[in-house]
Each structure stands twice: as C-alpha cells, then as structure tokens.
Motif scaffolding. Structure first.
Motif, PDB file in Angstrom:
ATOM      1  N   CYS A   8       0.788  -1.301  -0.029  1.00 19.22           N
ATOM      2  CA  CYS A   8       0.155  -0.037  -0.131  1.00 19.22           C
ATOM      3  C   CYS A   8       1.085   1.104   0.057  1.00 19.22           C
ATOM      4  O   CYS A   8       1.760   1.389   0.817  1.00 19.22           O
ATOM      5  N   VAL A  21      -8.535   9.825   8.266  1.00 21.30           N
ATOM      6  CA  VAL A  21      -8.546   8.532   7.806  1.00 21.30           C
ATOM      7  C   VAL A  21      -9.889   7.917   8.251  1.00 21.30           C
ATOM      8  O   VAL A  21     -10.439   7.724   9.317  1.00 21.30           O
ATOM      9  N   VAL A  40      -3.025   1.675   9.569  1.00 21.17           N
ATOM     10  CA  VAL A  40      -2.326   2.967   9.021  1.00 21.17           C
ATOM     11  C   VAL A  40      -1.715   4.044  10.242  1.00 21.17           C
ATOM     12  O   VAL A  40      -0.543   4.270  10.186  1.00 21.17           O
TER      13      VAL A  40
END
Length: 63
Positions: free
Chosen positions: A18, A28, A39
């Motif tokens: 990614c 996010v 993440v």
C-alpha cells in the motif's frame, strides 16, 4: 520537526502492498476492518523510531 509525506507499507498487518501520499491535514476514514487503525499504528511506529516507550498503539496490533 518531522513531517510525514509518504507512507509505504509492505506486509504490514492487513496490507500486502500500500502506498499513500500524505499532505497537510488529513483524515482516515473507512469501513470497519478496512485498516484505519493499522495505518495510524504504522505511522506512529515510524515517527517514534520504533521506540516502544513512546508508542500507544491501538488494539489492531496488540496481539
């Protein structure tokens, strides 16, 4: 001061590969189990240099 501009993840928890470009203020957003916490945990690990003394990871990586 450090500024995060690019996130590249390879075999990081839920992600095979990614690449994310980051600029300015970001949010996010996503469905449940889409990788939001993953993440944020990855960014925290990188920005703290992997020093567990300064990390407060989410439940995504507690196991």
């Amino acid at each position: 001061m450090m500024e995060l501009r690019h996130i590249a993840m390879v075999n990081w928890h839920l992600f095979d590969v990614c690449d994310l470009e980051v600029a300015g203020h970001i949010g996010v957003l996503g469905e449940n189990r889409s990788g939001k916490s993953t993440v944020l945990d990855m960014a925290q690990v990188v920005l703290t240099g992997g020093n567990r003394r300064f990390q407060r990871l989410t439940g995504a990586f507690s196991g």
